[in-house]
Design a protein around this motif. Structure first.
Motif, PDB file in Angstrom:
ATOM      1  N   ALA A  29      43.003  46.159  12.558  1.00  0.00           N
ATOM      2  CA  ALA A  29      41.694  46.331  12.092  1.00  0.00           C
ATOM      3  C   ALA A  29      40.842  47.484  12.421  1.00  0.00           C
ATOM      4  O   ALA A  29      40.897  47.351  13.887  1.00  0.00           O
ATOM      5  N   VAL A  30      40.012  47.401  11.472  1.00  0.00           N
ATOM      6  CA  VAL A  30      39.389  49.024  12.650  1.00  0.00           C
ATOM      7  C   VAL A  30      37.822  48.575  12.429  1.00  0.00           C
ATOM      8  O   VAL A  30      37.141  48.047  11.690  1.00  0.00           O
ATOM      9  N   ALA A  31      36.965  49.221  13.449  1.00  0.00           N
ATOM     10  CA  ALA A  31      35.655  48.981  13.930  1.00  0.00           C
ATOM     11  C   ALA A  31      34.753  50.153  14.067  1.00  0.00           C
ATOM     12  O   ALA A  31      35.553  50.813  14.238  1.00  0.00           O
ATOM     13  N   THR A  32      33.443  49.756  14.053  1.00  0.00           N
ATOM     14  CA  THR A  32      32.770  51.449  14.085  1.00  0.00           C
ATOM     15  C   THR A  32      31.814  50.781  15.105  1.00  0.00           C
ATOM     16  O   THR A  32      31.511  50.182  15.416  1.00  0.00           O
ATOM     17  N   TYR A  33      31.871  51.951  16.379  1.00  0.00           N
ATOM     18  CA  TYR A  33      30.536  51.504  17.472  1.00  0.00           C
ATOM     19  C   TYR A  33      29.419  53.131  17.051  1.00  0.00           C
ATOM     20  O   TYR A  33      29.998  54.106  16.885  1.00  0.00           O
TER      21      TYR A  33
ATOM     22  N   PRO B  92      28.067  55.199  20.267  1.00  0.00           N
ATOM     23  CA  PRO B  92      28.138  55.558  21.644  1.00  0.00           C
ATOM     24  C   PRO B  92      27.164  55.278  22.230  1.00  0.00           C
ATOM     25  O   PRO B  92      26.080  56.439  21.942  1.00  0.00           O
TER      26      PRO B  92
ATOM     27  N   ARG C 163      42.118  70.086  14.418  1.00  0.00           N
ATOM     28  CA  ARG C 163      40.696  69.400  15.201  1.00  0.00           C
ATOM     29  C   ARG C 163      39.127  70.013  15.335  1.00  0.00           C
ATOM     30  O   ARG C 163      38.032  68.988  14.648  1.00  0.00           O
TER      31      ARG C 163
ATOM     32  N   GLU D 188      38.733  69.063  11.202  1.00  0.00           N
ATOM     33  CA  GLU D 188      38.439  67.334  11.039  1.00  0.00           C
ATOM     34  C   GLU D 188      37.661  66.432  10.559  1.00  0.00           C
ATOM     35  O   GLU D 188      36.801  66.658  11.077  1.00  0.00           O
TER      36      GLU D 188
ATOM     37  N   PRO E 289      41.057  65.399  23.908  1.00  0.00           N
ATOM     38  CA  PRO E 289      40.871  64.577  22.544  1.00  0.00           C
ATOM     39  C   PRO E 289      41.792  64.046  21.208  1.00  0.00           C
ATOM     40  O   PRO E 289      42.355  62.691  20.914  1.00  0.00           O
TER      41      PRO E 289
ATOM     42  N   SER F 173      44.765  60.279  15.219  1.00  0.00           N
ATOM     43  CA  SER F 173      43.760  61.228  14.283  1.00  0.00           C
ATOM     44  C   SER F 173      43.864  62.457  15.368  1.00  0.00           C
ATOM     45  O   SER F 173      44.195  62.673  16.240  1.00  0.00           O
ATOM     46  N   GLN F 174      43.092  63.864  15.006  1.00  0.00           N
ATOM     47  CA  GLN F 174      42.305  64.946  16.108  1.00  0.00           C
ATOM     48  C   GLN F 174      41.869  64.375  17.333  1.00  0.00           C
ATOM     49  O   GLN F 174      41.369  64.782  18.322  1.00  0.00           O
ATOM     50  N   THR F 175      40.699  62.989  16.446  1.00  0.00           N
ATOM     51  CA  THR F 175      39.558  62.331  17.482  1.00  0.00           C
ATOM     52  C   THR F 175      40.621  60.964  18.320  1.00  0.00           C
ATOM     53  O   THR F 175      41.806  60.892  17.933  1.00  0.00           O
TER      54      THR F 175
ATOM     55  N   THR G 283      40.724  54.505  20.578  1.00  0.00           N
ATOM     56  CA  THR G 283      40.408  53.473  20.836  1.00  0.00           C
ATOM     57  C   THR G 283      40.660  52.020  20.738  1.00  0.00           C
ATOM     58  O   THR G 283      39.935  51.950  19.398  1.00  0.00           O
ATOM     59  N   LEU G 284      41.850  51.834  21.043  1.00  0.00           N
ATOM     60  CA  LEU G 284      42.316  50.579  20.798  1.00  0.00           C
ATOM     61  C   LEU G 284      41.583  48.975  21.667  1.00  0.00           C
ATOM     62  O   LEU G 284      42.288  48.739  22.695  1.00  0.00           O
TER      63      LEU G 284
ATOM     64  N   GLU H 211      40.848  48.613  15.772  1.00  0.00           N
ATOM     65  CA  GLU H 211      40.575  50.384  16.154  1.00  0.00           C
ATOM     66  C   GLU H 211      39.433  49.630  16.362  1.00  0.00           C
ATOM     67  O   GLU H 211      38.594  49.613  15.943  1.00  0.00           O
ATOM     68  N   TRP H 212      38.219  50.547  17.021  1.00  0.00           N
ATOM     69  CA  TRP H 212      37.180  51.280  18.108  1.00  0.00           C
ATOM     70  C   TRP H 212      37.119  53.429  17.144  1.00  0.00           C
ATOM     71  O   TRP H 212      37.750  53.550  17.899  1.00  0.00           O
ATOM     72  N   ARG H 213      35.879  53.567  16.115  1.00  0.00           N
ATOM     73  CA  ARG H 213      36.079  55.016  16.224  1.00  0.00           C
ATOM     74  C   ARG H 213      34.779  54.421  16.768  1.00  0.00           C
ATOM     75  O   ARG H 213      33.577  54.059  15.668  1.00  0.00           O
ATOM     76  N   ALA H 214      34.387  55.855  17.089  1.00  0.00           N
ATOM     77  CA  ALA H 214      32.845  56.203  17.069  1.00  0.00           C
ATOM     78  C   ALA H 214      32.432  56.758  15.672  1.00  0.00           C
ATOM     79  O   ALA H 214      33.259  57.610  15.152  1.00  0.00           O
ATOM     80  N   SER H 215      30.983  56.156  15.906  1.00  0.00           N
ATOM     81  CA  SER H 215      30.352  56.633  14.529  1.00  0.00           C
ATOM     82  C   SER H 215      29.822  58.443  14.777  1.00  0.00           C
ATOM     83  O   SER H 215      29.437  58.537  15.983  1.00  0.00           O
TER      84      SER H 215
END
Lengths: 613, 190
Positions: free
Chosen positions: A26-30, A32, A482, A485, B68, B160-162, B165-166, B185-189
């Protein structure tokens, strides 16, 4: 992971995924620096695990891509970990910044209490007092008792006993205070000259209902302190029952046994008086029932040191001298075979022959004095050896090696003692804040020095890898991918407009030769070379880090040496005081022996005293 | 060697009590104390400098060893109340297994902080990968010999290329069920 490994992984991946039937994450965002940022949450765990150095490093790294992290916890975590790692100034600045803006004033007040506790234990007493005074202005009810306890200890350490008494008694909440606080209040009262009130309170602490080893020790300490206080006021009868209450085996048993012997030889003294302190505690009217109240002043005595826990010297005592001497001997005979470095035991080595001499058992007295001289000589030699051993820093090094990687900083505790002889003579010193705090700093400096040593090797390897092309260069396509992207096109849709042109031939009909065009020569000019300061990539950063490291390491090593020397000084001073005391006893023992050797035996000498152990 | 019995009690008691020092003999009020405080302040400055260095060195190290475009961080957290971790193992694409044995202190800190513990850091190429994880743990009040909980999962994530974080979460799927593993999975906005 190396390149071949990566390739191997890639090759096997298709097959693995085809066979697995696995689910997707599952995916969530934060954002920084926000509360969901995994690094903020990791720092929370590290701080709770007392890995303050790692927690701080993690928190500081977040500032790299989030200069002002939005997580409400962030400044708390940073300040708490700074304080726990002994960086008081940094913590204080952050706490002050949060003081007016925090949504949780109780958390702020608790943090201020912790800051004051740090300042107190490290010896920043005026700062601790200022922090506590500021906190007092809007102190929540639930923190009052803690605040009182700490404020009183700070004030007493500053010698302001009357102020400490005010702090503990003015709110009239004595019943809410811990027995430790009550003990401290009693000591403050005694030191402030309010003897009856101090004694009354100590008596109550000495009668507490013990629940564990600590409360038993407190009870013993209260009874021992009160017993000695009576003894020093020449109130032997009042002292005896209190000293008898102290456990025969315990941290205060030796002092109690020594005092018990002296109490037998001391005048009974005047009746003990009681006076309750007006602090709102319950049971304030209970009688002074346990004190002996024989109260007959027979002869004057002398106390050679007004402070509790110091030596006591009797020069006059009980009316029935021989009986008193015989009554004193059993306690001292228990004592003489105990810890030979304990001043109480050493004093008993002299007290036993003194009593035997007084009751006429001169031969036995001589034997015990000779034994005392022998033992004191050994104790002196041991102390000398301990001083020498201390100079090698073995004790401190042994302590430090036990928890080499602990990052607990100010929260570090000495759990057990190292097996080094000098440790044994310094038990009391080891328990004092001034030594414990200096030891924590020494540990932290050593930890950081080792950390920097590791970085020195790692950075050297990284630099070498750049210079020797050991590190595979990154495929430019990866770098481009990169960089591009997720990039959105800056321009909008292209607008195409059509216009009629009557002079154009139809495609394929135009056959006239083309006029030769001037060759296109792009005007190329070499751009100036970028200055070395314009680019600061990983390689340049590594070079910069190595320079910083070269400056930092010697400074840290120097600070570690200074701190180590300070610890040695504390230990040496303590051992010197012990040696001075031993030498004082040696002089007394030799003088008494000389007197006994000079003495001519008489027919009136009684039979030998029957020694029972 | 003489016995050290009673020392701990003495230490604890001394820490909470004011020693019966005579007025004017406050232990800290002397030049020795001033020197000690000066030393403490010097050490604070050096600690601060060492911390800044440590931060910068770690950032450079990450860029160099875990760039990264290939970096994957795997964390673990515990959602189930009173569950103390015993062990956790992870591997990516059945290689580079990382195993961690918890001390009681670690396990309690993870539970109490509700934080994340980084278990591993890997380099992988762009594309889909399989993460395998398994844990063993038990409730804090479990009796000696009581069977511990355990679970394992295999989950696919995309690199991906970034950086990726799991978070491996040990928590209950439903009320009354045993604590199981799941992956977020955490992705930075941006």
């Amino acid at each position: 992971m190396s390149g071949p490994n990566l390739r191997r992984l890639a090759a096997g991946l298709t097959l693995a995924l085809a066979c697995s039937g696995t689910a997707h994450a599952a995916v969530a965002t934060y954002t920084p620096g926000d509360q969901n940022d995994p690094r903020v949450r990791a720092a929370r765990f590290l701080g709770e695990d007392k890995r303050h150095l790692s927690a701080l490093t993690e928190l500081l790294k977040i500032q790299e891509d989030a200069p002002t992290p939005s997580a409400a916890q962030y400044p708390w975590l940073l300040a708490d970990n700074y304080l726990s790692f002994g960086l008081r100034e940094r913590a204080d600045v952050i706490y002050q910044g949060m003081g007016s803006s925090t949504a949780d004033p109780l958390q702020f007040d608790r943090a201020q209490l912790k800051l004051a506790q740090f300042e107190y234990t490290r010896g920043y007493l005026p700062e601790a007092r200022a922090t506590l005074l500021k906190l007092r202005e809007n102190l929540p009810k639930e923190l009052l008792v803690e605040w009182q306890d700490l404020s009183a200890r700070v004030l007493m350490a500053m010698g302001k006993d009357a102020d400490a008494i005010d702090v503990l008694t003015a709110p009239k909440n004595g019943s809410d205070q811990t027995e430790y606080t009550r003990y401290n209040l009693a000591i403050a009262l005694l030191r402030d000259g309010r003897t009856e009130q101090g004694r009354t309170l100590l008596e109550k602490v000495g009668k507490l209902d013990p629940t564990d080893r600590d409360s038993l020790a407190l009870m013993d300490r209260a009874n021992m302190t009160l017993g000695w206080n009576f003894l020093q006021s020449q109130q032997g009868a009042a002292a005896k029952p209190l000293l008898r209450k102290v456990r025969v085996e315990g941290p205060y048993s030796n002092r109690a046994l020594l005092g018990l012997g002296w109490a037998e030889l001391t005048i009974d003294g005047e009746r003990a008086r009681r006076d309750n302190v007006d602090d709102g505690s319950t049971g304030a009217k209970s009688p002074f029932a346990s004190f002996s109240t024989l109260g007959v002043l027979l002869r004057r005595g002398l106390v050679d040191d007004p402070a509790p826990l110091r030596s006591f010297r009797r020069i006059a005592g009980s009316s029935d001298k021989e009986e008193a001497l015989k009554a004193a001997l059993p306690a001292w005979l228990i004592l003489i075979d105990r810890d030979p470095q304990d001043p109480a035991v050493q004093e008993a080595w002299l007290a036993v022959p003194y009593s035997l001499d007084q009751i006429g058992a001169h031969e036995q007295a001589r034997t015990f004095y000779e034994q005392a001289v022998e033992r004191l000589e050994i104790a002196r030699k041991r102390t000398d050896l301990a001083v020498e051993a201390l100079k090698t820093n073995r004790m401190v090094e042994t302590i430090v090696k036990r928890d080499l990687d602990a990052e607990s900083g100010w929260n570090w505790e000495l759990k057990d003692l190292p097996d080094a002889p000098e440790t044994y003579y310094l038990q009391t010193l080891l328990a004092e804040h001034r030594f414990a705090e200096a030891l924590k700093n020494y540990r932290d400096v050593r930890l950081l020095a080792r950390n920097l040593d590791a970085w020195d090797r790692r950075l050297a390897d990284m630099e070498k890898a750049y210079n020797t092309a050991e590190r595979a260069s990154v495929d430019p396509r990866v770098l481009f991918a990169r960089a591009s992207e997720g990039r959105e096109l800056a321009s909008g849709p292209i607008a195409i407009t059509l216009a009629l042109d009557a002079h154009l031939a139809e495609p394929g009909r135009y056959g006239a030769p083309l006029a030769p065009a001037a060759p296109v020569r792009p005007q190329l000019r070499l751009a100036p070379l970028p200055s070395s300061g314009d680019f600061f990539g990983t390689f340049e950063r590594i070079g910069d880090l190595r320079k910083r490291l070269a400056n930092l390491r010697p400074n840290l090593a120097k600070a570690g040496d200074q701190q180590g020397r300070y610890l040695q000084q504390l230990g040496t001073k303590e051992l010197k005081a012990q040696k001075d005391q031993i030498e004082k006893y040696l002089v007394e023992a030799r003088f008494a022996l000389a007197r006994l050797y000079d003495r001519q035996p008489t027919a009136n000498d009684p039979d030998e005293y029957e020694i029972k152990k | 060697m003489l016995s050290f019995r009673g020392h701990k009690t003495l230490r604890l008691t001394l820490a909470a009590l004011v020693l019966g020092l005579a007025p004017g003999t406050a232990a800290w009020a002397d030049t020795e104390t001033d020197a000690a405080l000066q030393l403490d302040q010097n050490i604070q400055v050096l600690k601060d400098e060492a911390l800044q260095f440590s931060r910068d060195a770690q950032l450079a190290d990450e860029d160099f060893n875990y760039p990264p475009y290939s970096r994957v961080d795997v964390y673990v957290s515990v959602e189930t109340a009173a569950l103390l971790m015993h062990t956790i193992s992870i591997s990516i694409d059945d290689a580079n297994t990382v195993h961690y044995d918890y001390s009681e202190t670690d396990a309690k800190a993870l539970l109490k902080s509700k934080g994340l513990q980084r278990i591993g850091r890997f380099n992988v190429i762009k594309g889909s990968h399989k993460l395998h994880a398994e844990y063993v743990g038990n409730y804090a009040d479990a009796k000696p010999g009581e069977t511990a909980f355990a679970d394992r999962i295999d989950v696919v994530f995309d690199k991906s290329q970034t950086p990726v974080t799991l978070e491996l979460i040990v928590g209950k799927a439903n009320r009354g069920g045993k604590p199981i593993l799941r992956l977020k999975e955490w992705r930075a906005s941006k």
